[in-house]
Design a protein around this motif. Structure first.
Motif, mmCIF file in Angstrom:
data_model
loop_
_atom_site.group_PDB
_atom_site.id
_atom_site.type_symbol
_atom_site.label_atom_id
_atom_site.label_comp_id
_atom_site.label_asym_id
_atom_site.label_seq_id
_atom_site.Cartn_x
_atom_site.Cartn_y
_atom_site.Cartn_z
ATOM 1 N N LEU A 283 45.062 45.329 19.157
ATOM 2 C CA LEU A 283 43.774 45.706 19.749
ATOM 3 C C LEU A 283 43.212 44.604 20.641
ATOM 4 N N THR A 284 43.189 43.370 20.147
ATOM 5 C CA THR A 284 42.637 42.263 20.941
ATOM 6 C C THR A 284 43.443 42.012 22.213
ATOM 7 N N PRO A 285 44.797 41.910 22.151
ATOM 8 C CA PRO A 285 45.562 41.746 23.401
ATOM 9 C C PRO A 285 45.401 42.922 24.357
ATOM 10 N N MET A 286 45.177 44.133 23.808
ATOM 11 C CA MET A 286 44.992 45.293 24.672
ATOM 12 C C MET A 286 43.635 45.256 25.367
ATOM 13 N N LEU A 287 42.598 44.808 24.650
ATOM 14 C CA LEU A 287 41.246 44.806 25.206
ATOM 15 C C LEU A 287 40.986 43.652 26.164
ATOM 16 N N ASN A 288 41.714 42.543 25.993
ATOM 17 C CA ASN A 288 41.465 41.366 26.826
ATOM 18 C C ASN A 288 41.499 41.655 28.327
ATOM 19 N N PRO A 289 42.525 42.353 28.861
ATOM 20 C CA PRO A 289 42.531 42.641 30.301
ATOM 21 C C PRO A 289 41.346 43.498 30.730
ATOM 22 N N PHE A 290 40.949 44.451 29.878
ATOM 23 C CA PHE A 290 39.824 45.312 30.219
ATOM 24 C C PHE A 290 38.505 44.540 30.171
ATOM 25 N N ILE A 291 38.384 43.637 29.196
ATOM 26 C CA ILE A 291 37.166 42.823 29.093
ATOM 27 C C ILE A 291 37.011 41.948 30.328
ATOM 28 N N TYR A 292 38.092 41.261 30.714
ATOM 29 C CA TYR A 292 38.032 40.398 31.896
ATOM 30 C C TYR A 292 37.995 41.208 33.186
ATOM 31 N N GLY A 293 38.767 42.306 33.210
ATOM 32 C CA GLY A 293 38.831 43.104 34.429
ATOM 33 C C GLY A 293 37.541 43.834 34.737
ATOM 34 N N LEU A 294 36.920 44.448 33.720
ATOM 35 C CA LEU A 294 35.709 45.230 33.946
ATOM 36 C C LEU A 294 34.485 44.354 34.158
ATOM 37 N N ARG A 295 34.498 43.129 33.600
ATOM 38 C CA ARG A 295 33.328 42.255 33.691
ATOM 39 C C ARG A 295 33.455 41.202 34.779
ATOM 40 N N ASN A 296 34.586 41.187 35.471
ATOM 41 C CA ASN A 296 34.816 40.169 36.492
ATOM 42 C C ASN A 296 35.067 40.847 37.829
ATOM 43 N N LYS A 297 34.167 40.644 38.761
ATOM 44 C CA LYS A 297 34.253 41.303 40.060
ATOM 45 C C LYS A 297 35.476 40.861 40.835
ATOM 46 N N ALA A 298 35.817 39.574 40.758
ATOM 47 C CA ALA A 298 36.970 39.062 41.508
ATOM 48 C C ALA A 298 38.262 39.703 41.021
ATOM 49 N N ILE A 299 38.390 39.891 39.696
ATOM 50 C CA ILE A 299 39.584 40.533 39.147
ATOM 51 C C ILE A 299 39.660 41.982 39.607
ATOM 52 N N LYS A 300 38.526 42.683 39.586
ATOM 53 C CA LYS A 300 38.514 44.087 40.006
ATOM 54 C C LYS A 300 38.898 44.225 41.470
ATOM 55 N N VAL A 301 38.400 43.322 42.312
ATOM 56 C CA VAL A 301 38.741 43.362 43.734
ATOM 57 C C VAL A 301 40.226 43.093 43.932
ATOM 58 N N ALA A 302 40.768 42.112 43.186
ATOM 59 C CA ALA A 302 42.188 41.779 43.313
ATOM 60 C C ALA A 302 43.071 42.931 42.858
ATOM 61 N N LEU A 303 42.689 43.578 41.753
ATOM 62 C CA LEU A 303 43.455 44.725 41.267
ATOM 63 C C LEU A 303 43.417 45.876 42.267
ATOM 64 N N ARG A 304 42.243 46.101 42.845
ATOM 65 C CA ARG A 304 42.107 47.180 43.817
ATOM 66 C C ARG A 304 42.981 46.907 45.041
ATOM 67 N N LYS A 305 43.021 45.659 45.480
ATOM 68 C CA LYS A 305 43.843 45.306 46.637
ATOM 69 C C LYS A 305 45.328 45.495 46.348
ATOM 70 N N VAL A 306 45.731 45.119 45.131
ATOM 71 C CA VAL A 306 47.137 45.279 44.756
ATOM 72 C C VAL A 306 47.517 46.753 44.743
ATOM 73 N N LEU A 307 46.655 47.587 44.166
ATOM 74 C CA LEU A 307 46.932 49.026 44.094
ATOM 75 C C LEU A 307 46.948 49.651 45.485
ATOM 76 N N LEU A 308 45.995 49.260 46.327
ATOM 77 C CA LEU A 308 45.949 49.801 47.684
ATOM 78 C C LEU A 308 47.158 49.366 48.495
ATOM 79 N N ARG A 309 47.590 48.124 48.282
ATOM 80 C CA ARG A 309 48.764 47.625 48.999
ATOM 81 C C ARG A 309 50.017 48.390 48.583
#
Length: 316
Positions: A283-309
């Motif tokens: 549970l903790t290893p699964m939630l860690n990416p979502f915790i950092y990804g959803l609460r961190n704007k820079a991570i969300k932007v980077a993920l969006r760029k990777v997906l769009l690319r």
């Protein structure tokens, strides 16, 4: 009869979740979903940080190490658990058990060390912002990350070697879904006092040192935040470490609930221990990416760029 004249066990039986026979399929689907989400989330975090040069900073460097440790930590136990859910005899060889034990202890301790290092990083960033780029230079960050991994490997090697040289000639049934060191050494027919002493001394120190580092860092961080006059400034500053604080609470909360409470050898407590163990192994290893990804704007932007690319190249 002396230990030398006895035959040491060549395999162990993992009882897993055999006391929940009707829920095997449900457990398989739940655990498989959690495992795939863990691998997908942590891989996405690591890949995004590597690809986006704006994330090449100490905070994200340590986050990528944590995501790598999370994905590896889960892979040590869960594939075996998923297979065993549909097997009548859930066996694991002696050397397979020792190998699993080594990587489980090593990667779990690496996570603990990295959480301590990340707390120190946040302390420097908030309490000494003008010196941050100097204090958290590339060489120092690489050294801290390397120390986190190497010290955990040495710590695990000590306990695994001490467990492997014991004689296991009696019962070989482990009341867990993986080779948990405390349960494995209790199956030995030789004296395990040195092993228990190592667990309660060196083992406890290896867990408490990062925890104390986190505690001290956040005491200074909170003191620095309280000195900020504007409410918006306090909220904005605290938000930079809120994700880390949530992850720390999840990680240490589940560990302390298992290893730092009175022993209760009843069947219900054993089942509870296995379910709680699932929390910090899955549970903790699964939630860690979502915790950092959803609460961190820079991570969300980077993920969006990777997906769009990826989508752009696919369409092209």
């Amino acid at each position: 009869m002396t230990p030398q004249n006895q035959t040491s066990a060549t395999e162990f039986f993992l009882l897993g979740f055999s006391d929940l026979p009707r829920q095997q399929l449900v457990l398989f689907l739940v655990f498989l979903t959690m495992y795939l989400l863990t691998l997908l989330g942590n891989t996405a975090i690591v890949y995004s940080i590597i690809k986006d040069t704006r994330l090449h900073s100490p905070m994200y460097f340590f986050l990528s190490n944590l995501s790598l440790a999370d994905g590896s930590f889960t892979s040590v136990t869960i594939p075996k658990l998923l297979t065993d859910l549909f097997l009548v005899e859930r066996t694991i060889s002696f050397y397979g058990c020792m190998t699993q034990m080594y990587f489980f202890i090593s990667l779990g301790n690496t996570e603990s060390n990295l959480l301590g290092v990340m707390a120190y990083d946040r302390y420097v960033a908030i309490c000494h912002p003008l010196h941050y780029s100097i204090v958290m230079g590339r060489k120092w960050c690489a050294l801290l990350a390397a120390a986190s991994w190497i010290s955990a490997c040495l710590h695990s090697l000590l306990h695994t070697i001490m467990a492997s040289i014991l004689y296991y000639c009696g019962p070989n049934h482990i009341h867990h879904f993986f080779c948990e060191i405390a349960l494995v050494i209790k199956l030995s027919c030789t004296d395990i006092t040195p092993n228990e002493l190592a667990i309660y001394t060196e083992g406890a120190v290896s867990v408490m040192v990062p925890f104390v580092c986190i505690l001290v860092s956040y005491i200074h961080i909170i003191a620095a935040i309280l000195k900020i006059r504007s409410k918006e400034g306090r909220i904005q500053t605290f938000s930079t470490c809120s994700s880390h604080l949530i992850v720390v609470t999840l990680f240490y909360g589940t560990i302390f609930s298992i290893y730092f409470r009175p022993s209760q050898p009843s069947d219900s407590s054993l089942l509870k221990d296995r379910l709680v163990t699932v929390m910090y192994t899955m549970l903790t290893p699964m939630l860690n990416p979502f915790i950092y990804g959803l609460r961190n704007k820079a991570i969300k932007v980077a993920l969006r760029k990777v997906l769009l690319r990826k989508e752009f190249h696919h369409n092209t």
